[in-house]
Design a protein around this motif. Structure first.
Motif, PDB file in Angstrom:
ATOM      1  N   ARG A 152       0.830  -1.188  -0.068  1.00 49.90           N
ATOM      2  CA  ARG A 152      -0.007   0.050  -0.208  1.00 49.90           C
ATOM      3  C   ARG A 152       0.783   1.183   0.004  1.00 49.90           C
ATOM      4  O   ARG A 152       1.909   1.466   0.840  1.00 49.90           O
ATOM      5  N   VAL A 153       0.688   2.198  -0.814  1.00 58.85           N
ATOM      6  CA  VAL A 153       1.531   3.408  -1.257  1.00 58.85           C
ATOM      7  C   VAL A 153       0.711   4.413  -1.038  1.00 58.85           C
ATOM      8  O   VAL A 153      -0.346   4.687  -1.466  1.00 58.85           O
ATOM      9  N   LYS A 154       1.222   5.515  -0.318  1.00 60.52           N
ATOM     10  CA  LYS A 154       0.751   6.799  -0.222  1.00 60.52           C
ATOM     11  C   LYS A 154       1.171   7.944  -1.552  1.00 60.52           C
ATOM     12  O   LYS A 154       2.217   8.082  -1.629  1.00 60.52           O
ATOM     13  N   GLY A 162      -2.280  12.299  -1.615  1.00 60.25           N
ATOM     14  CA  GLY A 162      -2.556  11.972  -0.358  1.00 60.25           C
ATOM     15  C   GLY A 162      -3.486  10.793  -0.538  1.00 60.25           C
ATOM     16  O   GLY A 162      -3.983  10.136   0.607  1.00 60.25           O
ATOM     17  N   GLN A 163      -3.858  10.210  -1.719  1.00 62.93           N
ATOM     18  CA  GLN A 163      -4.520   8.901  -1.901  1.00 62.93           C
ATOM     19  C   GLN A 163      -3.721   7.690  -1.498  1.00 62.93           C
ATOM     20  O   GLN A 163      -2.340   7.635  -1.851  1.00 62.93           O
ATOM     21  N   ILE A 164      -4.317   6.748  -1.152  1.00 60.58           N
ATOM     22  CA  ILE A 164      -3.779   5.387  -0.690  1.00 60.58           C
ATOM     23  C   ILE A 164      -4.092   4.426  -1.827  1.00 60.58           C
ATOM     24  O   ILE A 164      -5.104   4.283  -2.045  1.00 60.58           O
ATOM     25  N   LYS A 165      -3.070   3.900  -2.468  1.00 62.97           N
ATOM     26  CA  LYS A 165      -3.462   2.784  -3.642  1.00 62.97           C
ATOM     27  C   LYS A 165      -2.236   1.550  -3.499  1.00 62.97           C
ATOM     28  O   LYS A 165      -1.237   1.913  -3.024  1.00 62.97           O
ATOM     29  N   ARG A 166      -2.777   0.481  -3.700  1.00 59.89           N
ATOM     30  CA  ARG A 166      -1.875  -0.813  -3.616  1.00 59.89           C
ATOM     31  C   ARG A 166      -1.321  -0.766  -4.926  1.00 59.89           C
ATOM     32  O   ARG A 166      -1.840  -0.782  -6.120  1.00 59.89           O
ATOM     33  N   GLN A 223       6.437   6.169  -0.838  1.00 61.58           N
ATOM     34  CA  GLN A 223       6.228   6.138   0.648  1.00 61.58           C
ATOM     35  C   GLN A 223       5.097   5.303   1.129  1.00 61.58           C
ATOM     36  O   GLN A 223       3.890   5.266   0.491  1.00 61.58           O
ATOM     37  N   LYS A 224       5.406   4.286   2.183  1.00 59.98           N
ATOM     38  CA  LYS A 224       4.541   3.448   2.402  1.00 59.98           C
ATOM     39  C   LYS A 224       3.269   4.091   3.240  1.00 59.98           C
ATOM     40  O   LYS A 224       3.394   4.985   3.999  1.00 59.98           O
ATOM     41  N   ALA A 225       2.011   3.622   3.206  1.00 63.12           N
ATOM     42  CA  ALA A 225       0.796   3.979   3.671  1.00 63.12           C
ATOM     43  C   ALA A 225       0.915   3.536   5.224  1.00 63.12           C
ATOM     44  O   ALA A 225       1.322   2.246   5.323  1.00 63.12           O
ATOM     45  N   SER A 250      -1.064   2.079   8.072  1.00 61.94           N
ATOM     46  CA  SER A 250      -2.342   1.499   8.534  1.00 61.94           C
ATOM     47  C   SER A 250      -2.860   2.029   9.956  1.00 61.94           C
ATOM     48  O   SER A 250      -1.988   2.491  10.701  1.00 61.94           O
TER      49      SER A 250
END
Length: 65
Positions: free
Chosen positions: A37-39, A43-47, A61-63, A65
């Motif tokens: 999962r990447v930020k 600002g959106q979080i996407k795999r 940048q890792k999101a 959790s």
């Protein structure tokens, strides 16, 4: 599963397996792709599927959790 890094575009490469007697047969080398999962900058979080070199280099940048 696609084995292509979405950041750097790294993908599988083809070459030859060479035995002791110098016989050759085809083989593939695959990049170490991880689904994480990447930020994004927006600002959106996407795999995404990212290679470990890009993760270590800090290209993403890792999101949290």
């Amino acid at each position: 599963m696609s084995k292509i890094c979405e950041v750097c575009g790294k993908k599988p490469v083809c070459g030859n397996k060479v035995s002791h007697s110098n016989k050759r047969s085809s083989r593939w080398w695959y990049p170490n792709i991880q689904s994480i999962r990447v930020k994004l900058p927006s600002g959106q979080i996407k795999r995404m599927k990212v290679c470990t070199r890009c993760i270590k280099a800090g290209k993403i940048q890792k999101a949290v959790s």
